[in-house]
Scaffold this motif. Structure first.
Motif, PDB file in Angstrom:
ATOM      1  N   GLY A  26     -72.231 -14.324  -2.657  1.00  0.00           N
ATOM      2  CA  GLY A  26     -73.027 -15.554  -2.803  1.00  0.00           C
ATOM      3  C   GLY A  26     -72.241 -16.713  -2.229  1.00  0.00           C
ATOM      4  O   GLY A  26     -71.017 -16.652  -2.176  1.00  0.00           O
ATOM      5  N   VAL A  27     -72.950 -17.768  -1.806  1.00  0.00           N
ATOM      6  CA  VAL A  27     -72.262 -18.846  -1.072  1.00  0.00           C
ATOM      7  C   VAL A  27     -71.182 -19.554  -1.875  1.00  0.00           C
ATOM      8  O   VAL A  27     -70.126 -19.892  -1.354  1.00  0.00           O
ATOM      9  CB  VAL A  27     -73.214 -19.917  -0.491  1.00  0.00           C
ATOM     10  CG1 VAL A  27     -73.788 -19.458   0.822  1.00  0.00           C
ATOM     11  CG2 VAL A  27     -74.294 -20.301  -1.483  1.00  0.00           C
ATOM     12  N   ARG A  28     -71.435 -19.769  -3.175  1.00  0.00           N
ATOM     13  CA  ARG A  28     -70.437 -20.499  -3.979  1.00  0.00           C
ATOM     14  C   ARG A  28     -69.390 -19.584  -4.596  1.00  0.00           C
ATOM     15  O   ARG A  28     -68.483 -20.042  -5.277  1.00  0.00           O
ATOM     16  CB  ARG A  28     -71.145 -21.308  -5.073  1.00  0.00           C
ATOM     17  CG  ARG A  28     -71.446 -22.715  -4.616  1.00  0.00           C
ATOM     18  CD  ARG A  28     -72.275 -23.498  -5.609  1.00  0.00           C
ATOM     19  NE  ARG A  28     -73.267 -24.289  -4.894  1.00  0.00           N
ATOM     20  CZ  ARG A  28     -74.488 -23.882  -4.592  1.00  0.00           C
ATOM     21  NH1 ARG A  28     -74.909 -22.697  -4.981  1.00  0.00           N
ATOM     22  NH2 ARG A  28     -75.309 -24.641  -3.914  1.00  0.00           N
ATOM     23  N   HIS A  29     -69.563 -18.297  -4.413  1.00  0.00           N
ATOM     24  CA  HIS A  29     -68.644 -17.350  -5.058  1.00  0.00           C
ATOM     25  C   HIS A  29     -67.311 -17.271  -4.306  1.00  0.00           C
ATOM     26  O   HIS A  29     -67.298 -17.170  -3.082  1.00  0.00           O
ATOM     27  CB  HIS A  29     -69.297 -15.961  -5.121  1.00  0.00           C
ATOM     28  CG  HIS A  29     -68.693 -15.088  -6.168  1.00  0.00           C
ATOM     29  ND1 HIS A  29     -67.448 -14.534  -6.023  1.00  0.00           N
ATOM     30  CD2 HIS A  29     -69.138 -14.706  -7.396  1.00  0.00           C
ATOM     31  CE1 HIS A  29     -67.162 -13.830  -7.121  1.00  0.00           C
ATOM     32  NE2 HIS A  29     -68.181 -13.923  -7.958  1.00  0.00           N
ATOM     33  N   PRO A  30     -66.186 -17.307  -5.028  1.00  0.00           N
ATOM     34  CA  PRO A  30     -64.888 -17.314  -4.333  1.00  0.00           C
ATOM     35  C   PRO A  30     -64.495 -15.986  -3.673  1.00  0.00           C
ATOM     36  O   PRO A  30     -63.661 -15.980  -2.763  1.00  0.00           O
ATOM     37  CB  PRO A  30     -63.877 -17.682  -5.429  1.00  0.00           C
ATOM     38  CG  PRO A  30     -64.576 -17.465  -6.737  1.00  0.00           C
ATOM     39  CD  PRO A  30     -66.050 -17.521  -6.487  1.00  0.00           C
ATOM     40  N   MET A  31     -65.085 -14.870  -4.144  1.00  0.00           N
ATOM     41  CA  MET A  31     -64.696 -13.580  -3.546  1.00  0.00           C
ATOM     42  C   MET A  31     -65.429 -13.404  -2.223  1.00  0.00           C
ATOM     43  O   MET A  31     -66.655 -13.390  -2.186  1.00  0.00           O
ATOM     44  CB  MET A  31     -65.042 -12.434  -4.510  1.00  0.00           C
ATOM     45  CG  MET A  31     -64.730 -11.057  -3.948  1.00  0.00           C
ATOM     46  SD  MET A  31     -63.001 -10.838  -3.515  1.00  0.00           S
ATOM     47  CE  MET A  31     -62.469  -9.805  -4.863  1.00  0.00           C
ATOM     48  N   LYS A  32     -64.656 -13.288  -1.135  1.00  0.00           N
ATOM     49  CA  LYS A  32     -65.223 -13.184   0.212  1.00  0.00           C
ATOM     50  C   LYS A  32     -64.795 -11.862   0.870  1.00  0.00           C
ATOM     51  O   LYS A  32     -63.684 -11.784   1.422  1.00  0.00           O
ATOM     52  CB  LYS A  32     -64.721 -14.336   1.098  1.00  0.00           C
ATOM     53  CG  LYS A  32     -64.916 -15.737   0.502  1.00  0.00           C
ATOM     54  CD  LYS A  32     -66.362 -16.182   0.572  1.00  0.00           C
ATOM     55  CE  LYS A  32     -66.554 -17.568  -0.006  1.00  0.00           C
ATOM     56  NZ  LYS A  32     -67.957 -17.838  -0.357  1.00  0.00           N
ATOM     57  N   PRO A  33     -65.635 -10.838   0.826  1.00  0.00           N
ATOM     58  CA  PRO A  33     -65.247  -9.570   1.467  1.00  0.00           C
ATOM     59  C   PRO A  33     -64.894  -9.722   2.960  1.00  0.00           C
ATOM     60  O   PRO A  33     -64.179  -8.884   3.514  1.00  0.00           O
ATOM     61  CB  PRO A  33     -66.487  -8.678   1.259  1.00  0.00           C
ATOM     62  CG  PRO A  33     -67.097  -9.202  -0.008  1.00  0.00           C
ATOM     63  CD  PRO A  33     -66.895 -10.701   0.075  1.00  0.00           C
ATOM     64  N   PHE A  34     -65.320 -10.804   3.567  1.00  0.00           N
ATOM     65  CA  PHE A  34     -64.997 -11.078   4.972  1.00  0.00           C
ATOM     66  C   PHE A  34     -63.478 -11.138   5.219  1.00  0.00           C
ATOM     67  O   PHE A  34     -62.993 -10.869   6.319  1.00  0.00           O
ATOM     68  CB  PHE A  34     -65.662 -12.402   5.375  1.00  0.00           C
ATOM     69  CG  PHE A  34     -65.247 -12.935   6.696  1.00  0.00           C
ATOM     70  CD1 PHE A  34     -65.620 -12.295   7.864  1.00  0.00           C
ATOM     71  CD2 PHE A  34     -64.456 -14.078   6.795  1.00  0.00           C
ATOM     72  CE1 PHE A  34     -65.218 -12.775   9.108  1.00  0.00           C
ATOM     73  CE2 PHE A  34     -64.055 -14.573   8.019  1.00  0.00           C
ATOM     74  CZ  PHE A  34     -64.432 -13.913   9.177  1.00  0.00           C
ATOM     75  N   ARG A  35     -62.712 -11.467   4.164  1.00  0.00           N
ATOM     76  CA  ARG A  35     -61.242 -11.502   4.298  1.00  0.00           C
ATOM     77  C   ARG A  35     -60.703 -10.139   4.761  1.00  0.00           C
ATOM     78  O   ARG A  35     -59.633 -10.047   5.375  1.00  0.00           O
ATOM     79  CB  ARG A  35     -60.591 -11.958   2.963  1.00  0.00           C
ATOM     80  CG  ARG A  35     -60.753 -10.927   1.876  1.00  0.00           C
ATOM     81  CD  ARG A  35     -60.747 -11.472   0.445  1.00  0.00           C
ATOM     82  NE  ARG A  35     -61.013 -10.325  -0.435  1.00  0.00           N
ATOM     83  CZ  ARG A  35     -60.209  -9.882  -1.379  1.00  0.00           C
ATOM     84  NH1 ARG A  35     -59.114 -10.536  -1.686  1.00  0.00           N
ATOM     85  NH2 ARG A  35     -60.508  -8.809  -2.071  1.00  0.00           N
ATOM     86  N   LEU A  36     -61.463  -9.063   4.461  1.00  0.00           N
ATOM     87  CA  LEU A  36     -61.032  -7.718   4.862  1.00  0.00           C
ATOM     88  C   LEU A  36     -61.196  -7.515   6.362  1.00  0.00           C
ATOM     89  O   LEU A  36     -60.421  -6.793   6.994  1.00  0.00           O
ATOM     90  CB  LEU A  36     -61.832  -6.669   4.087  1.00  0.00           C
ATOM     91  CG  LEU A  36     -61.695  -6.776   2.563  1.00  0.00           C
ATOM     92  CD1 LEU A  36     -62.771  -5.971   1.869  1.00  0.00           C
ATOM     93  CD2 LEU A  36     -60.302  -6.347   2.111  1.00  0.00           C
TER      94      LEU A  36
END
Ligand code: V1P
Ligand code: CA
Ligand code: ZN
Length: 380
Positions: A26-36
């Motif tokens: 979700g946009v406001r969520h801090p966990m960003k799988p894109f970091r992988l």
């Protein structure tokens, strides 16, 4: 150009599926799988892929998830979607702890089984002796419980891998350097002496998940086989490394694990969006290098980490350490997403200058002594 380091280059396997990095909490969520994705591009940009066995991850099966999770819970996870979540009977969102931390986002179940499948594949490589070190940066989701998600974690890939490793390994050591307490893993093995869990984390009773005080030490057969190292804000490189080595050296020597799983949560770095420590990338990496130096088979997983550019720097640096390669400081020039790493374009920019160190010398010495007293119980 990357170079061979002076220490030993073990057989390393790298477990990844680029699909995991395409999900959005979700946009406001801090966990960003894109970091992988950022991490994988840096790892291959440096040429590290040439020094490891690469495996594209498959999904964990329902049967594999049921080795730890309850049938009720897996049935719920595998059926609920963003479209059906609003039509669920009253109480079921509360029952399964669905909300801001653990939202039902598009494809969240596919995401969960992929990161869990990668840790299971990695544990299998260690079991059959094909790898001495197996890496899954998409795993490390240490908060998930038997029947509920928690703290961004839906299924507990660490617990599932440890259960798999216990088929052949008499003693498993779990080390957690994420800034949060590794509560899900601790709870799963709280009553057994075959898994020793140790977590370093910020603790004040309020900071998520609220547990991990020194007095949580395991119970029945597992008494003295859980160790918690509670810390205050702003811990710096030297304090953390001294404490980490001062505790882990006698612990490994006494417990004699036959396999180690290290969770390398990157939210213990300085400048993390959720964390409040002052660690630099080299200091975090020094902890990984120290554990590697014992030469015990090792499963290495990711975890938290909420400033994506630094998460990917860290895990690339640690992939270098684990495969025995030395990486130049300057990031690969032709790598996609290079603009994320300006203006320094460095693998290890300064991160340890944000918070006041609230861990006094006296406090840390006290923590170290209390840990050593606990470890003495292992010697009988
Ligand atoms: O503090 C809480 C809960 C929500 N309140 C009712 C208490 N949640 C934290 C969860 C942190 C999870 C860390 C996971 C890991 O250990 C492993 C992957 O790193 C939280 C925080 C926080 N600042 O601690 N949730 C959120 N922030 C959040 C913010 C925006 C949107 C969704 C969640
Ligand atoms: Ca931790
Ligand atoms: Zn964390």
């Amino acid at each position: 150009k990357i170079e061979f380091g002076t220490d030993y280059s073990p057989d390393v396997s790298y477990h990844f599926n680029s699909k995991v990095s395409e999900f959005h909490y979700g946009v406001r969520h801090p966990m960003k799988p894109f970091r992988l994705m950022l991490t994988d591009h840096l790892v291959s940009g440096y040429g590290l892929h040439n020094y490891m066995d690469l495996y594209e991850t498959r999904a964990a099966s329902r049967e594999e998830l049921l080795e730890f999770h309850s049938k009720d819970y897996i049935d719920f996870l595998s059926k609920v979607t963003p479209d059906t979540v609003s039509k669920l009977p009253r109480g079921s969102l509360e029952k399964f702890n669905i909300g801001d931390d653990c939202p039902i986002f598009q494809g969240f179940y596919d995401y969960s089984v992929l990161y869990a499948g990668a840790s299971l594949d990695a544990s299998r490589k260690l079991l059959n002796g094909q790898s001495e070190i197996a890496i899954n940066w998409s795993g490390g989701l240490h908060h998930a419980k038997k029947s509920s998600p928690s703290g961004f974690c839906y299924v507990n890939d660490i617990v599932l891998s440890i259960i798999n490793l216990l088929r052949f390994h008499p003693r498993v050591l779990y080390i957690d350097i994420d800034i949060h307490h590794g509560d899900g893993v601790q709870e799963a093995f709280y009553t057994t002496d075959r898994v020793f869990t140790v977590s370093f984390h910020k603790y004040n009773g309020e900071f998520f998940p609220g547990t991990g005080n020194f007095d949580e030490l395991g119970c029945s057969e597992g008494k003295h086989f859980a160790l918690n190292v509670p810390l205050e804000d702003g811990i710096d490189d030297d304090s953390y490394i001294n404490l980490f080595k001062g505790v882990m050296d006698p612990l490994i020597t006494s417990y004699k694990p036959t396999v180690i799983i290290q969770q390398c949560g990157a939210d213990s770095l300085g400048h993390d969006r959720l964390g409040c420590f002052n660690l630099n990338i080299k200091a975090h990496g020094e902890c990984v290098k120290f554990i590697k130096s014992f030469g015990i088979p090792m499963l290495v997983v990711g975890g938290g980490g909420y400033t994506p550019r630094n998460v990917s720097r860290l895990w690339t640096y640690e992939t270098g350490i684990l495969s025995g390669m030395i990486l130049p400081e300057s990031l690969p020039e032709d790598s996609p997403f290079r603009e994320w790493f300006g203006p320094d374009y460095s693998l290890y920019p300064t991160l340890g200058d944000l918070y006041e160190n609230k861990n006094s010398k006296k406090f840390l010495e006290n923590v170290r002594i209390r840990c050593l007293e606990r470890i003495r119980y292992l010697q009988g």
